[in-house]
Design an enzyme around this catalytic site. Structure first.
Site, PDB file in Angstrom:
ATOM      1  N   ARG A 179      -3.774   3.066  -3.513  1.00 26.06           N
ATOM      2  CA  ARG A 179      -2.632   2.397  -2.910  1.00 26.06           C
ATOM      3  C   ARG A 179      -1.344   3.052  -3.413  1.00 26.06           C
ATOM      4  NH1 ARG A 179      -5.253   0.994   0.602  1.00 26.06           N
ATOM      5  NH2 ARG A 179      -5.703  -1.088   1.417  1.00 26.06           N
ATOM      6  N   HIS A 216      -2.755   9.492   4.622  1.00 29.09           N
ATOM      7  CA  HIS A 216      -3.634   8.321   4.523  1.00 29.09           C
ATOM      8  C   HIS A 216      -4.914   8.562   5.329  1.00 29.09           C
ATOM      9  CE1 HIS A 216      -3.443   3.784   3.505  1.00 29.09           C
ATOM     10  NE2 HIS A 216      -4.711   4.184   3.555  1.00 29.09           N
ATOM     11  N   GLU A 219       4.895   4.240   4.409  1.00 36.67           N
ATOM     12  CA  GLU A 219       4.229   5.238   5.237  1.00 36.67           C
ATOM     13  C   GLU A 219       4.657   5.079   6.696  1.00 36.67           C
ATOM     14  OE1 GLU A 219       0.052   4.628   4.627  1.00 36.67           O
ATOM     15  OE2 GLU A 219       0.102   5.264   2.527  1.00 36.67           O
TER      16      GLU A 219
END
Length: 323
Positions: free
Chosen positions: A233, A281, A262
């Site tokens: 994370r 990601h 993000e």
């Protein structure tokens, strides 16, 4: 009965729709993210499929028929777990679908950082043929990999590191008894983890206790030139403190698949730094993992709707009753 899927980035939900239809549950996709909009459109939901949408108590209080919220993925920090339990709603994740994918990604980061693969490749494409500018280039054998967290993914990273003759230590006060010994990994406290690791890979959930685990104070305990890998994370790393660590040489390389915000904008202090390797990601993804995730998500919802206890409850300790 009706189930709803909030905004997602899957190609389709055909698999889930078919599986739920087999027990008489209709699955509808909606674009709502605001609590009032979710309640207006999906107030009759018995199940909610969630990927990125934040689920607060305001939303939960408006779902009187809901029995389960399924978070597509492993982390559940976008759902208020305690509030869901107060309303008798199970919150479940899908913890097994991408173990090897994320472990592969984390160890690929480690290899790329140690061997300076990215800048070396770029220099060749720019017409150069010299690696000396990219030293130090490290051999992994004999180096220490520290793992913050020792869950399923971290244990797979440990196996990969051991195949390269690395020493592996890990910090995880919640790991099952015997987990370290059976994996050939030494248990360490946080100070040992920070102080001994040549490479540090993060595998803990984002909680109040782990937020900004990597910060100015923890960096001061680490070796100069430490390589930090984060596939967990973004909030585990304090952005500005890490940028300072890169500038001073405390951090030799920062390899991350996740960010606090993000996608990042052009003002993000890590963008453009040669010592930082960022992927979008994507660690969870493979051609195999996505359909696996969607199938296991539907299976979990079907368990709850069928009156069974979920296989991967995230809020079990707060639930008033166990079915």
């Amino acid at each position: 009965m009706k189930a709803y899927a909030l905004p997602h980035d899957f190609p389709n939900l055909d698999q889930e729709r078919q599986m739920l239809a087999s027990v008489g549950v209709e699955l509808t996709e909606i674009e709502a993210t605001d609590p009032q909009d979710i309640a207006r459109v999906a107030g009759d939901a018995v199940a909610l499929f969630v990927q990125y949408t934040k689920i607060t108590e305001e939303t939960l209080s408006r779902l009187p028929q809901c029995k389960v919220i399924l978070r597509y993925g492993i982390g559940v920090d976008n759902v208020d777990l305690e509030a869901a339990a107060r309303y008798g709603i199970w919150v479940c994740n899908v913890p097994f679908y991408c173990i090897n994918e994320v472990a592969d990604h984390a160890f690929s980061f480690l290899l790329a950082a140690a061997r300076k693969l990215i800048p070396s490749n770029r220099s060749v494409h720019e017409g150069k043929w010299d690696f000396l500018d990219y030293r130090p280039i490290q051999c992994l054998a004999g180096k220490t990999l520290g793992l913050a967290g020792f869950g399923r993914i971290a244990r797979q990273v440990a196996k990969r590191a051991q195949a390269f003759d690395m020493h592996v230590i890990a910090y995880d006060p919640w790991a099952p008894a015997g987990a370290f010994d059976s994996a050939g990994v030494r248990s360490a406290d946080l100070d040992e983890l920070f102080g001994e690791s040549d490479f540090l890979s993060l595998h803990v959930p984002l909680t109040d206790g782990t937020k900004h685990l990597i910060n100015e104070r923890s960096l001061a305990k680490m070796k100069d030139g430490v390589v930090i890998v984060n596939t967990a994370r973004g909030g585990l790393i304090h952005t500005e403190d890490a940028a300072n660590g890169i500038e001073t040489g405390k951090i030799g390389a920062l390899c991350v698949d996740v960010l606090e915000q993000e996608p990042p904008d052009g003002s993000h202090p890590w963008i453009g730094l040669e010592q930082v390797l960022i992927t979008p990601h994507s660690a969870y993804y493979s051609e195999e993992s996505l359909p696996r995730l969607q199938r296991q998500a539907a299976e979990e919802v079907l368990r709850v709707l069928g009156g069974e206890r979920p296989a991967s409850p995230a809020n079990a300790k707060w639930m008033p009753e166990t079915p």
